[in-house]
Scaffold this motif. Structure first.
Motif, PDB file in Angstrom:
ATOM      1  N   GLN A   1       0.832  -1.194   0.000  1.00  0.00           N
ATOM      2  CA  GLN A   1       0.000   0.000   0.000  1.00  0.00           C
ATOM      3  C   GLN A   1       0.870   1.250   0.000  1.00  0.00           C
ATOM      4  N   GLY A   2       0.559   2.193  -0.898  1.00  0.00           N
ATOM      5  CA  GLY A   2       1.298   3.441  -0.994  1.00  0.00           C
ATOM      6  C   GLY A   2       2.486   3.398  -1.936  1.00  0.00           C
ATOM      7  N   LYS A   3       2.815   2.241  -2.482  1.00  0.00           N
ATOM      8  CA  LYS A   3       3.969   2.096  -3.359  1.00  0.00           C
ATOM      9  C   LYS A   3       3.603   2.497  -4.787  1.00  0.00           C
ATOM     10  N   LYS A   4       4.543   3.144  -5.504  1.00  0.00           N
ATOM     11  CA  LYS A   4       4.330   3.522  -6.907  1.00  0.00           C
ATOM     12  C   LYS A   4       5.054   2.535  -7.807  1.00  0.00           C
ATOM     13  N   LEU A   5       4.424   2.214  -8.930  1.00  0.00           N
ATOM     14  CA  LEU A   5       4.975   1.244  -9.877  1.00  0.00           C
ATOM     15  C   LEU A   5       4.912   1.811 -11.294  1.00  0.00           C
ATOM     16  N   PHE A   6       5.835   1.355 -12.108  1.00  0.00           N
ATOM     17  CA  PHE A   6       5.785   1.618 -13.544  1.00  0.00           C
ATOM     18  C   PHE A   6       5.491   0.280 -14.215  1.00  0.00           C
ATOM     19  N   VAL A   7       4.282   0.131 -14.753  1.00  0.00           N
ATOM     20  CA  VAL A   7       3.874  -1.104 -15.416  1.00  0.00           C
ATOM     21  C   VAL A   7       3.778  -0.836 -16.910  1.00  0.00           C
ATOM     22  N   HIS A   8       3.766  -1.917 -17.700  1.00  0.00           N
ATOM     23  CA  HIS A   8       3.597  -1.739 -19.140  1.00  0.00           C
ATOM     24  C   HIS A   8       2.304  -0.976 -19.407  1.00  0.00           C
TER      25      HIS A   8
ATOM     26  N   GLU B   1      -7.282   6.907 -17.670  1.00  0.00           N
ATOM     27  CA  GLU B   1      -7.023   8.330 -17.491  1.00  0.00           C
ATOM     28  C   GLU B   1      -6.421   8.558 -16.117  1.00  0.00           C
ATOM     29  N   ALA B   2      -5.739   9.674 -15.964  1.00  0.00           N
ATOM     30  CA  ALA B   2      -5.128  10.001 -14.680  1.00  0.00           C
ATOM     31  C   ALA B   2      -6.218  10.204 -13.628  1.00  0.00           C
ATOM     32  N   GLY B   3      -5.997   9.622 -12.445  1.00  0.00           N
ATOM     33  CA  GLY B   3      -6.955   9.748 -11.358  1.00  0.00           C
ATOM     34  C   GLY B   3      -7.966   8.628 -11.275  1.00  0.00           C
ATOM     35  N   LYS B   4      -8.052   7.793 -12.292  1.00  0.00           N
ATOM     36  CA  LYS B   4      -8.993   6.673 -12.281  1.00  0.00           C
ATOM     37  C   LYS B   4      -8.411   5.506 -11.486  1.00  0.00           C
ATOM     38  N   THR B   5      -9.283   4.641 -10.970  1.00  0.00           N
ATOM     39  CA  THR B   5      -8.830   3.457 -10.240  1.00  0.00           C
ATOM     40  C   THR B   5      -9.001   2.224 -11.120  1.00  0.00           C
ATOM     41  N   VAL B   6      -8.063   1.287 -10.961  1.00  0.00           N
ATOM     42  CA  VAL B   6      -8.072   0.045 -11.711  1.00  0.00           C
ATOM     43  C   VAL B   6      -7.881  -1.087 -10.707  1.00  0.00           C
ATOM     44  N   GLU B   7      -8.597  -2.201 -10.903  1.00  0.00           N
ATOM     45  CA  GLU B   7      -8.473  -3.351 -10.018  1.00  0.00           C
ATOM     46  C   GLU B   7      -7.813  -4.501 -10.769  1.00  0.00           C
ATOM     47  N   PHE B   8      -6.883  -5.171 -10.090  1.00  0.00           N
ATOM     48  CA  PHE B   8      -6.234  -6.357 -10.642  1.00  0.00           C
ATOM     49  C   PHE B   8      -6.553  -7.520  -9.723  1.00  0.00           C
ATOM     50  N   ASP B   9      -7.073  -8.605 -10.304  1.00  0.00           N
ATOM     51  CA  ASP B   9      -7.468  -9.738  -9.472  1.00  0.00           C
ATOM     52  C   ASP B   9      -6.583 -10.969  -9.657  1.00  0.00           C
ATOM     53  N   LYS B  10      -5.522 -10.856 -10.443  1.00  0.00           N
ATOM     54  CA  LYS B  10      -4.578 -11.970 -10.592  1.00  0.00           C
ATOM     55  C   LYS B  10      -3.517 -11.886  -9.498  1.00  0.00           C
TER      56      LYS B  10
ATOM     57  N   VAL C   1      -5.477   0.006  -7.591  1.00  0.00           N
ATOM     58  CA  VAL C   1      -4.453   1.011  -7.875  1.00  0.00           C
ATOM     59  C   VAL C   1      -5.110   2.238  -8.490  1.00  0.00           C
ATOM     60  N   GLU C   2      -4.433   3.375  -8.337  1.00  0.00           N
ATOM     61  CA  GLU C   2      -4.871   4.625  -8.956  1.00  0.00           C
ATOM     62  C   GLU C   2      -3.840   5.030  -9.994  1.00  0.00           C
ATOM     63  N   VAL C   3      -4.295   5.422 -11.171  1.00  0.00           N
ATOM     64  CA  VAL C   3      -3.403   5.815 -12.253  1.00  0.00           C
ATOM     65  C   VAL C   3      -2.894   7.227 -11.979  1.00  0.00           C
TER      66      VAL C   3
ATOM     67  N   VAL D   1       1.428   3.902 -11.726  1.00  0.00           N
ATOM     68  CA  VAL D   1       0.286   3.657 -10.856  1.00  0.00           C
ATOM     69  C   VAL D   1       0.737   3.692  -9.400  1.00  0.00           C
ATOM     70  N   GLU D   2      -0.198   4.024  -8.520  1.00  0.00           N
ATOM     71  CA  GLU D   2       0.042   4.005  -7.079  1.00  0.00           C
ATOM     72  C   GLU D   2      -0.938   3.033  -6.444  1.00  0.00           C
ATOM     73  N   VAL D   3      -0.416   2.144  -5.576  1.00  0.00           N
ATOM     74  CA  VAL D   3      -1.244   1.123  -4.949  1.00  0.00           C
ATOM     75  C   VAL D   3      -2.037   1.776  -3.824  1.00  0.00           C
ATOM     76  N   LYS D   4      -3.370   1.671  -3.906  1.00  0.00           N
ATOM     77  CA  LYS D   4      -4.230   2.245  -2.878  1.00  0.00           C
ATOM     78  C   LYS D   4      -4.513   1.227  -1.769  1.00  0.00           C
ATOM     79  N   GLN D   5      -4.860  -0.008  -2.135  1.00  0.00           N
ATOM     80  CA  GLN D   5      -5.096  -1.014  -1.111  1.00  0.00           C
ATOM     81  C   GLN D   5      -4.944  -2.417  -1.674  1.00  0.00           C
ATOM     82  N   VAL D   6      -4.547  -3.326  -0.769  1.00  0.00           N
ATOM     83  CA  VAL D   6      -4.445  -4.743  -1.094  1.00  0.00           C
ATOM     84  C   VAL D   6      -5.533  -5.447  -0.306  1.00  0.00           C
TER      85      VAL D   6
END
Length: 105
Positions: A16-23, A29-38, A62-64, A98-103
Motif C-alpha cells: 500500500q502506498g507504493k508507486k509502480l511503472f507497469v507496461h 485516465e489520470a486519477g482513475k482506479t483500476v483493479e487487478f485480481d490476478k 491502484v490509482e493511475v 500507478v500508485e497502490v491504494k489497497q491490497v
C-alpha cells in the motif's frame, strides 16, 4: 502486508502506498482506479497464502498517476565485421505509472 500480482504479463510485489511503472495500460485516465485480481501470493504479517494459480477473493486496487510515461531510449546496434553491414535501431518503451491504494485479501 504485501502481495505478488500479475499485471500485463509481469509479476510485481505491491504494498500500500507504493508507486509502480507497469507496461502501458490502454484506455485509462489520470486519477482513475483500476483493479487487478490476478493475485498470486499474499503475505499478511507472516501468514503467507499462495494461490493455485491465484488467491480467491484477493485483489489489488491502484490509482493511475500518469497514463503514459516513456522509458529510457534503448539503442540496438548490429554490425558484421568486414562486411560493411551495419544496422542501427532503437525504441522507447511506454509505461503507466500507478500508485497502490489497497491490497484486499
Amino acid at each position: 502486508m504485501y502481495a505478488i500480482v500479475e499485471i500485463n504479463g509481469q509479476q510485481f510485489k505491491v504494498e500500500q502506498g507504493k508507486k509502480l511503472f507497469v507496461h502501458h495500460i490502454k484506455d485509462v485516465e489520470a486519477g482513475k482506479t483500476v483493479e487487478f485480481d490476478k493475485v498470486l501470493l499474499v503475505d499478511n504479517e507472516g501468514a503467507v497464502t499462495v494461490g493455485a494459480p491465484t488467491v480467491d477473493g484477493a485483489k489489488v486496487v491502484v490509482e493511475v498517476v500518469n497514463p503514459l510515461v516513456k522509458g529510457d531510449k534503448v539503442i540496438v546496434f548490429k554490425m558484421k565485421r568486414r562486411k560493411d553491414s551495419r544496422k542501427k535501431n532503437g525504441h522507447r518503451a511506454q509505461f503507466t505509472e500507478v500508485e497502490v491504494k489497497q491490497v484486499i485479501a
